[in-house]
Design a protein around this motif. Structure first.
Motif, PDB file in Angstrom:
ATOM      1  N   ALA A 178      41.992  29.367  44.722  1.00 45.16           N
ATOM      2  CA  ALA A 178      41.182  28.473  43.880  1.00 45.16           C
ATOM      3  C   ALA A 178      39.687  28.688  44.079  1.00 45.16           C
ATOM      4  CB  ALA A 178      41.554  27.019  44.157  1.00 45.16           C
ATOM      5  N   HIS A 179      39.279  29.928  44.278  1.00 45.52           N
ATOM      6  CA  HIS A 179      37.886  30.217  44.585  1.00 45.52           C
ATOM      7  C   HIS A 179      37.012  30.410  43.350  1.00 45.52           C
ATOM      8  CE1 HIS A 179      39.918  34.047  44.026  1.00 45.52           C
ATOM      9  NE2 HIS A 179      38.766  34.679  43.910  1.00 45.52           N
ATOM     10  N   LEU A 180      37.609  30.673  42.202  1.00 45.96           N
ATOM     11  CA  LEU A 180      36.817  31.036  41.028  1.00 45.96           C
ATOM     12  C   LEU A 180      36.248  29.837  40.280  1.00 45.96           C
ATOM     13  CD1 LEU A 180      39.096  33.880  39.609  1.00 45.96           C
ATOM     14  CD2 LEU A 180      36.918  34.152  40.800  1.00 45.96           C
ATOM     15  N   SER A 181      37.088  28.886  39.937  1.00 45.08           N
ATOM     16  CA  SER A 181      36.657  27.808  39.040  1.00 45.08           C
ATOM     17  C   SER A 181      35.507  26.967  39.589  1.00 45.08           C
ATOM     18  CB  SER A 181      37.839  26.914  38.659  1.00 45.08           C
ATOM     19  OG  SER A 181      38.471  26.384  39.796  1.00 45.08           O
ATOM     20  N   PRO A 182      35.446  26.622  40.896  1.00 43.58           N
ATOM     21  CA  PRO A 182      34.286  25.850  41.368  1.00 43.58           C
ATOM     22  C   PRO A 182      32.968  26.601  41.220  1.00 43.58           C
ATOM     23  CG  PRO A 182      36.105  25.704  42.932  1.00 43.58           C
ATOM     24  CD  PRO A 182      36.458  26.786  41.955  1.00 43.58           C
ATOM     25  N   TRP A 183      32.991  27.907  41.479  1.00 38.53           N
ATOM     26  CA  TRP A 183      31.746  28.681  41.365  1.00 38.53           C
ATOM     27  C   TRP A 183      31.290  28.743  39.912  1.00 38.53           C
ATOM     28  CZ3 TRP A 183      29.191  32.697  39.215  1.00 38.53           C
ATOM     29  CH2 TRP A 183      28.057  33.174  39.883  1.00 38.53           C
ATOM     30  N   ILE A 184      32.236  28.935  39.002  1.00 43.43           N
ATOM     31  CA  ILE A 184      31.889  28.975  37.576  1.00 43.43           C
ATOM     32  C   ILE A 184      31.288  27.639  37.150  1.00 43.43           C
ATOM     33  CG2 ILE A 184      32.822  29.153  35.241  1.00 43.43           C
ATOM     34  CD1 ILE A 184      34.925  31.102  36.442  1.00 43.43           C
ATOM     35  N   LYS A 185      31.895  26.553  37.557  1.00 46.35           N
ATOM     36  CA  LYS A 185      31.409  25.217  37.196  1.00 46.35           C
ATOM     37  C   LYS A 185      29.997  24.984  37.710  1.00 46.35           C
ATOM     38  CE  LYS A 185      32.587  20.316  37.573  1.00 46.35           C
ATOM     39  NZ  LYS A 185      33.561  19.329  38.115  1.00 46.35           N
ATOM     40  N   GLU A 186      29.698  25.518  38.880  1.00 46.04           N
ATOM     41  CA  GLU A 186      28.385  25.289  39.499  1.00 46.04           C
ATOM     42  C   GLU A 186      27.300  26.153  38.875  1.00 46.04           C
ATOM     43  OE1 GLU A 186      26.282  25.605  43.938  1.00 46.04           O
ATOM     44  OE2 GLU A 186      28.472  25.576  43.739  1.00 46.04           O
ATOM     45  N   ASN A 187      27.658  27.334  38.372  1.00 47.76           N
ATOM     46  CA  ASN A 187      26.645  28.295  37.936  1.00 47.76           C
ATOM     47  C   ASN A 187      26.553  28.479  36.423  1.00 47.76           C
ATOM     48  OD1 ASN A 187      25.509  29.774  40.537  1.00 47.76           O
ATOM     49  ND2 ASN A 187      27.686  29.368  40.880  1.00 47.76           N
TER      50      ASN A 187
END
Length: 212
Positions: A178-187
């Motif tokens: 689950a590493h992708l979606s939080p980074w996308i949401k933040e950036n």
């Protein structure tokens, strides 16, 4: 070579070797677990009557390129892949669309100036979880390549509660934590995020739309 510490060049070489065989059986096998590919294309918030410019990173055998070309009949579409075997398969798949679909065999990497601020949408479909540890730099490059307000679309593996399944996927170059979606949401500017179970929850996959 650790899949989590490999250089970009080592990663690209590993993917090229992996798909020597996989390209021959990819379309026969991937339908059973690459869920959400059709849905993410349908969800793209683009004007279907306008001449869009769309990039798919990791286009594989051209499955998504066909979907994009049919849904957006005036779009100019580019598919990138590091594997010559996959590009060869994709060239057959997109032949009916003529010059509207362009294929390029090369890596996608930070600092690439080919598409700077030119794309209406960038699609990653089951590619980012295989690009380790360089997935973040590819998303950063996608940000640079999108026009202001352009669309990032991702469909990919998300996570699994079973360590044995994560280990199995790791042996096939896939990272699932689950590493992708939080980074996308933040950036990026979030538009939508959907996480769905597969095979009774053995794993989950996600579809995410965001804007620059």
């Amino acid at each position: 070579m650790s899949r989590l510490t490999a250089s970009a060049e080592e990663q690209n070489q590993a993917m090229e070797q992996y798909y020597v065989l996989q390209s021959k059986i990819y379309d026969l096998t991937r339908w059973a677990f690459l869920f959400g590919r059709e849905e993410i294309v349908r969800r793209l918030p683009l004007d279907r009557s306008a001449p869009q410019r769309i990039l798919e990173v990791g286009c594989g055998t051209g499955y998504n390129l066909r979907l994009l070309a049919k849904r957006f009949p005036k779009a100019q579409i580019t598919g990138l892949d590091v594997s010559g075997h996959m590009i060869s398969r994709a060239s057959q798949a997109v032949q009916p669309f003529g010059g509207r679909v362009k294929l390029e065999q090369r890596p996608y990497q930070l600092g690439d100036m080919h598409f700077n601020n030119q794309m209406d949408a960038v699609l990653f479909s089951y590619s980012l979880t295989m690009i380790n540890p360089h997935w973040k730099s590819l998303l950063q490059q996608a940000y640079e390549d999108l026009k202001p307000g352009g669309v990032l679309a991702v469909a990919d593996f998300h996570d699994s509660r079973f360590p044995w399944f994560k280990a199995h996927m790791g042996n096939n170059h896939v990272r699932m934590d689950a590493h992708l979606s939080p980074w996308i949401k933040e950036n990026f500017d979030p538009v939508s995020l959907t996480v769905k179970p597969a095979y009774g929850g053995v794993w989950h996959y996600f579809m995410q739309i965001a804007r620059k």
